[in-house]
Enzyme design. Structure first.
Site, PDB file in Angstrom:
ATOM      1  N   MET A 157       6.970  42.499 -20.194  1.00 43.89           N
ATOM      2  CA  MET A 157       5.988  41.725 -20.972  1.00 43.89           C
ATOM      3  C   MET A 157       6.266  41.913 -22.467  1.00 43.89           C
ATOM      4  SD  MET A 157       2.620  42.576 -18.640  1.00 43.89           S
ATOM      5  CE  MET A 157       2.701  44.336 -18.960  1.00 43.89           C
ATOM      6  N   ASP A 158       7.273  41.202 -22.950  1.00 48.60           N
ATOM      7  CA  ASP A 158       7.766  41.393 -24.312  1.00 48.60           C
ATOM      8  C   ASP A 158       7.187  40.349 -25.256  1.00 48.60           C
ATOM      9  OD1 ASP A 158       9.243  42.466 -26.363  1.00 48.60           O
ATOM     10  OD2 ASP A 158      11.068  41.367 -25.874  1.00 48.60           O
ATOM     11  N   GLY A 159       6.760  40.793 -26.433  1.00 46.39           N
ATOM     12  CA  GLY A 159       6.348  39.859 -27.477  1.00 46.39           C
ATOM     13  C   GLY A 159       4.892  39.908 -27.874  1.00 46.39           C
ATOM     14  N   THR A 166      10.135  37.940 -21.150  1.00 49.48           N
ATOM     15  CA  THR A 166       9.808  36.936 -22.166  1.00 49.48           C
ATOM     16  C   THR A 166      10.471  37.257 -23.502  1.00 49.48           C
ATOM     17  OG1 THR A 166       7.763  38.191 -22.503  1.00 49.48           O
ATOM     18  CG2 THR A 166       7.624  36.215 -21.141  1.00 49.48           C
ATOM     19  N   SER A 167      10.301  36.344 -24.438  1.00 45.95           N
ATOM     20  CA  SER A 167      10.766  36.409 -25.834  1.00 45.95           C
ATOM     21  C   SER A 167      12.255  36.159 -25.983  1.00 45.95           C
ATOM     22  CB  SER A 167      10.381  37.738 -26.506  1.00 45.95           C
ATOM     23  OG  SER A 167      11.214  38.799 -26.102  1.00 45.95           O
TER      24      SER A 167
END
Length: 293
Positions: free
Chosen positions: A46-48, A238-239
């Site tokens: 869960m990046d960003g 993500t990201s």
């Protein structure tokens, strides 16, 4: 009833109809998707969250709170599709290097959301999800440890799906832990054999030369934090970053990696749908690679 009340009621009803139509469309889409291969295990990095908060000029922690909402939607989509296992990278050991204020904010948010997850009407109980928290949990504060132990106990009889939350986790720490436990186990077995006379007249080194006392791949894998779940079929980060950031390095050698440019709070149904479609398109190749290992 005034004109304002009529307008309010109208929009509430219209919104309910819209949500119902969207739900029907989503369920129909999942029925179509189920004609193909469905991943048994989906993992998320869960990046960003911080970049999203900075971009939107939110208060500290605001990105993580919106990110939690994105997580609930992703979990709902996974369980509606029939995904049995979901693993999320919630907090890395390396994240403890961030400012004390940010770390404490994340821990406070985690305490709050763990309590929400185990409420009777929560998504976890709605879909019969068993919670597992994996990582070097002794690094966490006592209140957080108590909360996650309570969550695991409360949901241990849920058997329709599993959610593994990696907290105070890195893959290198997991591998070191597994190797250490494997060595301890073999050393204890060797001690037992020599004390019982099996290795009489020989040193422990001589006993260790016996193939039964060598450490195998299976020995290491059974001591991994993630030993209770199968390896992921697809990892979504993500990201736009196409790296694993010390997450499930051991388990993802033949896993499909999907890395949309959206930040985690921005992820939605369409990204999830595209991830599953790409997984189905590449699944035959991935299965062949797994058989070669």
């Amino acid at each position: 009833m005034g004109v304002g009340d009529v307008c309010t009621n109208f929009w509430v009803i219209l919104n309910q109809i819209f949500e119902h139509v969207i739900s029907l469309f989503r369920r129909f889409t999942f029925v179509v998707l189920s004609m193909g291969s469905i991943p048994a295990h989906v993992a998320f990095i869960m990046d960003g969250n911080r970049r999203y908060a900075k971009r939107k000029k939110l208060a500290e922690g605001g990105g993580h709170r919106i990110g939690y909402l994105a997580l609930t939607f992703m979990l709902k989509y996974c369980y509606e599709l029939g995904v049995k296992y979901v693993t999320i990278y919630a907090f890395s050991i390396d994240n403890f290097k961030r400012s004390p204020e940010e770390v404490q904010g994340v821990m406070d948010l985690m305490l709050e959301k763990v309590e929400l997850l185990i409420k009777e009407e929560s998504l976890v109980n709605q879909y019969g999800v068993r919670l597992r928290f994996i990582g070097n949990l002794k690094l966490l504060s006592a209140p957080v440890r108590d909360a996650i132990e309570r969550a695991m106990e409360v949901t241990r009889n849920n058997n329709k799906a599993e959610l593994s939350i990696c907290i105070a986790y890195t893959s290198t720490d997991e591998i070191v832990h597994a190797v250490e436990r494997s060595c301890e186990e073999k050393w204890n077995e060797m001690n037992s054999k020599t004390s019982n006379g099996v290795g009489y007249g020989f040193s422990k080194l001589d006993v260790a030369k016996n193939g039964d006392n060598s450490i195998t791949l299976a020995d290491v894998e059974k001591h991994m934090y993630t030993a209770v779940t199968p390896d992921p079929d697809i990892l979504i980060r993500t990201s736009g970053e196409a790296r694993l950031s010390n997450f499930l390095l051991w388990q993802t050698s033949s896993c499909y990696l999907y890395s949309p440019s959206a930040l985690w709070p921005e992820i939605n149904f369409w990204y999830f749908l595209w991830a599953i479609l790409n997984f189905q398109r590449n699944n035959h190749h991935l299965v062949k690679k797994k058989k070669q290992l």
